[in-house]
Design a protein around this motif. Structure first.
Motif, short mmCIF file in Angstrom:
data_model
loop_
_atom_site.label_atom_id
_atom_site.label_comp_id
_atom_site.label_asym_id
_atom_site.label_seq_id
_atom_site.Cartn_x
_atom_site.Cartn_y
_atom_site.Cartn_z
N LEU A 99 0.83 -1.20 0.00
CA LEU A 99 0.00 0.00 0.00
C LEU A 99 0.87 1.26 0.00
N GLU A 102 2.46 1.66 -3.46
CA GLU A 102 1.46 2.06 -4.45
C GLU A 102 1.08 3.52 -4.27
N TRP A 186 -1.96 -2.94 -9.25
CA TRP A 186 -2.95 -2.06 -8.62
C TRP A 186 -2.54 -0.62 -8.41
N PHE A 189 -4.94 1.78 -9.99
CA PHE A 189 -6.19 2.06 -9.27
C PHE A 189 -6.08 3.40 -8.55
N LEU A 190 -4.98 3.55 -7.79
CA LEU A 190 -4.79 4.81 -7.07
C LEU A 190 -4.48 5.95 -8.03
N ARG A 239 -8.34 0.53 -1.36
CA ARG A 239 -7.21 -0.32 -1.75
C ARG A 239 -6.74 -1.16 -0.57
#
Lengths: 310, 279
Positions: A99, A102, A186, A189-190, A239
């Motif tokens: 996390l 990302e 991913w 996504f952010l 997320r």
């Protein structure tokens, strides 16, 4: 609905006094409940029922079809189980690293991209990894890290390492391979959310700060970022939820190896239930995670989402 | 934009950073495509091969060696069915959340949202037993029901967000003309928030195609295997993982998803945040 019936309805309403068509107060009051009822009933069936089922099952020792009541033994065993605690720790370590990475990457990219003339092009390119099935992405990286040895080969090619790395044998390399898989798929996504947030902010504020002589980096840190903070929080929460439920990549890439160092909570429950067929024990773990989820949701998530407009 | 020069980060820095990430996104995809277009003997070697002998052997293999037609059918039926269920349940619920004031509205809205936070593994065991007792294991129906449940929160919240944007004067006008609430919903609200409904449906389709854990537990034969889970079974005993076939299936699923996403790209951030971001 045919046009004829619509016309009839209109004609009828014109003929009768308008008030006549109003519903009784009770029906008006019940109407919104009737609208949400089917959805809520469906979701209760698939959350409340399983929740209760898991709670009951967690009090039993389940061997095939015979259930023996054992009270809280499963929970006692669970809280003393180093494998369970390890799975929580692994989830935290892998999830938090993924996390954080990302977030940093997506924010950096968004900061550079949101006023770039080719922002739509960048967005499509960055989006591509997200469009593959997670199981397929797991195989891409399984091949790159382990079976095909491509990552080792490239690193050796540029002289970073001297001999191939064993991504399945080393605890941190195995975790790293899961983190990179997640980051690759991913981060977009952010990124997409951050770019949209940055683009939708009031440009005049940035403009005013610029006229006052603020540097680009100052504007970003002191003005743009605080402005989009609520959206950043929502994105990170969403997320974060998906990361802590990480399963597919663990299942395909590492299978929990080495020595359980990459076993996430989801994989622990899966393995206990569907590999060791210890359903009562797996249910106890499910209940613990479920309670934790509810508490987290109530404290962290609730404030970010409002149902209506107030 | 011109006036930004000098103060904005240099163009070279910007292009380097964005370009580097673009390469990191694209190279694994291209390399994986090359895996799908090479013979199986050139995949796992002591020294990786970057320029293989090009062949469509794997593409032919997925259709001849596996019941790919079934996998494809299962994915399509389960996903589309689940989206229909979701829309039927979500549109009325979203309308109630967006338009009516009633007690428990916030709690019900949050309850719907919170089902999105549930880890699939946590409810997997009870749902497995539930479906077994209903005799639905290894059927497309089970997948449909589970996918619908999984995406219902998301679909409801996205549509709700678009409904909030519709000015209530339009409904008031219709109401004074004598339209019933239900009629207003069907004839006015639904057409007006069609972009939101489409966005929600596309995102639900993608998550449905991607679903792995539940499908893994529910499906055990070709009558319920989807593309996502069928991949994981492309291991032929002594052959190990058959990567070139996996690659071809991955790209097979990728193409329609790409088309759908490009179609809704301007609504994507709003959809992914369940309406929290507008833009």
């Amino acid at each position: 609905m045919s046009i004829a019936t619509t016309n009839n309805g209109r004609a009828a309403s014109a003929a009768r006094p308008r008030i006549y068509r109003r519903r009784s107060p009770l029906r008006r009051k019940l109407f919104p409940y009737l609208l949400v009822l089917p959805a809520v009933a469906y979701l209760l069936g698939i959350t409340l029922y399983p929740g209760i089922y898991a709670m009951v099952q967690s009090l039993y020792r389940v061997k095939f079809n015979s259930w023996t009541f054992i009270g809280l033994d499963n929970y006692e065993k669970l809280f003393a189980d180093p494998e369970f605690w390890a799975s929580l720790w692994n989830t935290l370590v892998i999830g938090a690293s993924a996390l954080a990475l990302e977030f940093v990457i997506a924010m950096t990219l968004a900061a550079f991209a949101y006023r770039d003339p080719w922002v739509r092009g960048w967005r499509i390119i960055f989006l591509l990894p997200m469009l593959f099935m997670p199981s397929a992405v797991s195989f891409i990286w399984k091949l790159a890290f382990n079976d095909g040895g491509v990552v080792s080969d490239l690193l050796m090619g540029i002289g970073v390492i001297g001999s191939p790395l064993d991504f399945l044998g080393n605890v941190w390399l195995a975790r790293l391979s899961l983190v990179i898989t997640d980051v690759w798929q991913w981060t977009p996504f952010l990124f997409i959310i951050f770019v949209a947030a940055l683009q939708s902010q009031d440009m005049e504020i940035e403009e005013a700060a610029r006229l006052d002589g603020a540097r680009w980096s100052q504007i970003f840190w002191n003005i743009s970022l605080p402005l989009i903070a609520p959206i950043v929080a929502v994105a990170l929460v969403l997320r974060g939820i998906d990361i802590v439920t990480m399963f597919t990549s663990v299942f395909i890439i590492t299978g929990g190896t080495p020595g359980g160092a990459t076993e996430t909570v989801s994989y622990f429950i899966y393995r206990t239930g569907f590999k060791r067929f210890d359903f009562g024990y797996a249910s106890a773990a499910s209940v613990v995670v479920l309670v934790a989820t509810v508490i987290l949701a109530q404290t962290f998530v609730k404030r970010f989402f409002k149902s209506g407009r107030d | 934009m011109k006036s930004l020069r000098g103060r904005a980060p240099s163009k070279i820095l910007r292009l380097t950073i964005l370009g580097a990430w673009a390469l990191f996104c694209l190279l694994p995809i291209l390399w994986f495509l090359s895996i799908g277009l090479r013979p199986r003997t050139e995949i796992i070697l002591p020294q990786p091969l970057y320029w293989p002998t090009w062949t469509v052997e794997a593409w032919n293999m997925i259709w001849s060696d596996w019941p790919m037609g079934y996998y494809l059918r299962n994915s399509i039926v389960a996903v589309l069915g689940s989206v229909v269920i979701d829309l039927a349940l979500a549109i009325p619920a979203a309308y109630a959340l967006a338009r009516y004031r009633f007690r428990l509205r916030e709690d019900i809205g949050f309850y719907i949202l919170s089902t999105r936070m549930m880890a699939p593994a946590v409810v997997a065991i009870p749902i497995f037993f539930l479906l077994r007792n209903l005799g639905l294991l290894d059927t497309v129906w089970a997948l449909m029901l589970v996918y619908a449940a999984m995406n219902l929160s998301l679909v409801t919240w996205i549509i709700r967000s678009y409904m909030l944007d519709i000015p209530s004067e339009i409904e008031d006008a219709a109401r004074t003309d004598g339209a019933t609430d239900l009629k207003i919903l069907v004839m006015i609200i639904v057409p007006m928030c069609l972009p939101g409904i489409i966005t929600a449906a596309v995102i639900a389709v993608i998550f449905g195609i991607n679903e792995f854990l539940f499908t893994l537990l529910i499906a055990s034969t070709k009558s319920a295997y989807t593309l996502s889970v069928a991949l994981a079974n492309f291991t032929g005993g002594s052959d190990g993982v058959i990567y070139n076939a996996i690659s071809m299936v991955a790209f097979l699923a990728f193409m329609p998803v790409l088309v759908l996403l490009i179609a809704i790209q301007n609504h994507l951030s709003r959809g992914l945040t369940m309406g929290a971001v507008k833009g």
